[in-house]
Design an enzyme around this catalytic site. Structure first.
Site, PDB file in Angstrom:
ATOM      1  N   ARG A  64      48.997  35.164  29.845  1.00  0.00           N
ATOM      2  CA  ARG A  64      49.488  34.742  28.525  1.00  0.00           C
ATOM      3  C   ARG A  64      49.318  33.238  28.408  1.00  0.00           C
ATOM      4  O   ARG A  64      49.605  32.489  29.336  1.00  0.00           O
ATOM      5  CB  ARG A  64      50.965  35.119  28.367  1.00  0.00           C
ATOM      6  CG  ARG A  64      51.568  34.580  27.076  1.00  0.00           C
ATOM      7  CD  ARG A  64      52.152  35.639  26.241  1.00  0.00           C
ATOM      8  NE  ARG A  64      52.676  35.076  25.002  1.00  0.00           N
ATOM      9  CZ  ARG A  64      53.729  35.529  24.406  1.00  0.00           C
ATOM     10  NH1 ARG A  64      54.389  36.543  24.916  1.00  0.00           N
ATOM     11  NH2 ARG A  64      54.131  34.999  23.284  1.00  0.00           N
ATOM     12  N   ARG A 101      47.472  39.308  22.901  1.00  0.00           N
ATOM     13  CA  ARG A 101      48.109  38.856  24.129  1.00  0.00           C
ATOM     14  C   ARG A 101      47.899  39.840  25.262  1.00  0.00           C
ATOM     15  O   ARG A 101      47.831  41.039  25.042  1.00  0.00           O
ATOM     16  CB  ARG A 101      49.582  38.584  23.937  1.00  0.00           C
ATOM     17  CG  ARG A 101      50.349  39.759  23.425  1.00  0.00           C
ATOM     18  CD  ARG A 101      51.620  39.352  22.776  1.00  0.00           C
ATOM     19  NE  ARG A 101      51.288  38.347  21.807  1.00  0.00           N
ATOM     20  CZ  ARG A 101      52.132  37.565  21.177  1.00  0.00           C
ATOM     21  NH1 ARG A 101      53.382  37.681  21.400  1.00  0.00           N
ATOM     22  NH2 ARG A 101      51.748  36.680  20.315  1.00  0.00           N
ATOM     23  N   ASP A 135      53.385  40.646  26.704  1.00  0.00           N
ATOM     24  CA  ASP A 135      54.502  40.121  25.940  1.00  0.00           C
ATOM     25  C   ASP A 135      55.758  40.817  26.452  1.00  0.00           C
ATOM     26  O   ASP A 135      55.830  42.051  26.431  1.00  0.00           O
ATOM     27  CB  ASP A 135      54.287  40.412  24.453  1.00  0.00           C
ATOM     28  CG  ASP A 135      55.286  39.716  23.565  1.00  0.00           C
ATOM     29  OD1 ASP A 135      55.827  38.674  23.964  1.00  0.00           O
ATOM     30  OD2 ASP A 135      55.515  40.208  22.441  1.00  0.00           O
ATOM     31  N   ASP A 151      59.821  40.753  25.927  1.00  0.00           N
ATOM     32  CA  ASP A 151      60.905  40.249  25.090  1.00  0.00           C
ATOM     33  C   ASP A 151      62.227  40.898  25.483  1.00  0.00           C
ATOM     34  O   ASP A 151      62.310  42.128  25.584  1.00  0.00           O
ATOM     35  CB  ASP A 151      60.637  40.564  23.614  1.00  0.00           C
ATOM     36  CG  ASP A 151      59.410  39.857  23.076  1.00  0.00           C
ATOM     37  OD1 ASP A 151      59.197  38.680  23.441  1.00  0.00           O
ATOM     38  OD2 ASP A 151      58.674  40.464  22.282  1.00  0.00           O
TER      39      ASP A 151
END
Length: 160
Positions: free
Chosen positions: A79, A89, A92, A94
């Protein structure tokens, strides 16, 4: 132990990066549970479709330390340091929910993505439908039942 829910997504070398994310998350947490993996079109930009899932895990780390650990994993797997929100990407990660914590600072939890994206709320619903979302008061099932989105999710058969 804190129960955390992590949104995982990739639209570059998807198999490789989703598998890497799961293996890396197993190093920073315990008792992993995975939702189904879903494919959906990129949201907010033109790009290759994403694979998305939510991972539930237990951790003893603080929210700040856990967030740093996830960032380190993202960077390790390609990333870009200053990647924009709406672009392709490799990986990711989160934090969607982090125990009962509510934070308006970075990282913000609960993450607003719960209310905005099918690829977050549907997998979260699979893992914890009866969980009450902190600061909201509704269960994940109640949020899912009221959710409306044109996003089409296609379940992907696991390969690992």
């Amino acid at each position: 132990m804190i129960t955390a829910y992590i949104g995982v997504g990739s639209n570059r070398e998807r198999h490789k990066h989703i598998q890497a994310a799961i293996e890396e998350l197993a190093q920073v947490g315990q008792q992993l549970r995975l939702s189904h993996i879903y494919e959906c079109q990129a949201v907010g930009f033109d790009g290759s479709p994403f694979y998305n899932l939510v991972v539930e895990l237990k951790t003893t780390q603080s929210l700040t330390d856990f967030s740093r650990a996830l960032r380190t994993i993202e960077l390790k797997w390609g990333r870009e340091e200053n990647a924009a929100k709406f672009e392709p990407r490799t990986l990711d990660l989160d934090i969607i929910l982090f125990g009962e914590q509510v934070s308006s600072a970075d990282p913000k939890v609960p993450r607003d993505d719960i209310y905005q994206y099918a690829f977050v709320i549907q997998p979260l619903y699979e893992l914890c439908p009866d969980l009450v979302v902190p600061s909201d008061g509704r269960t994940v099932a109640q949020i899912w039942a009221s959710f409306q989105s044109p996003t089409v999710l296609t379940e992907v058969a696991p390969w690992f």
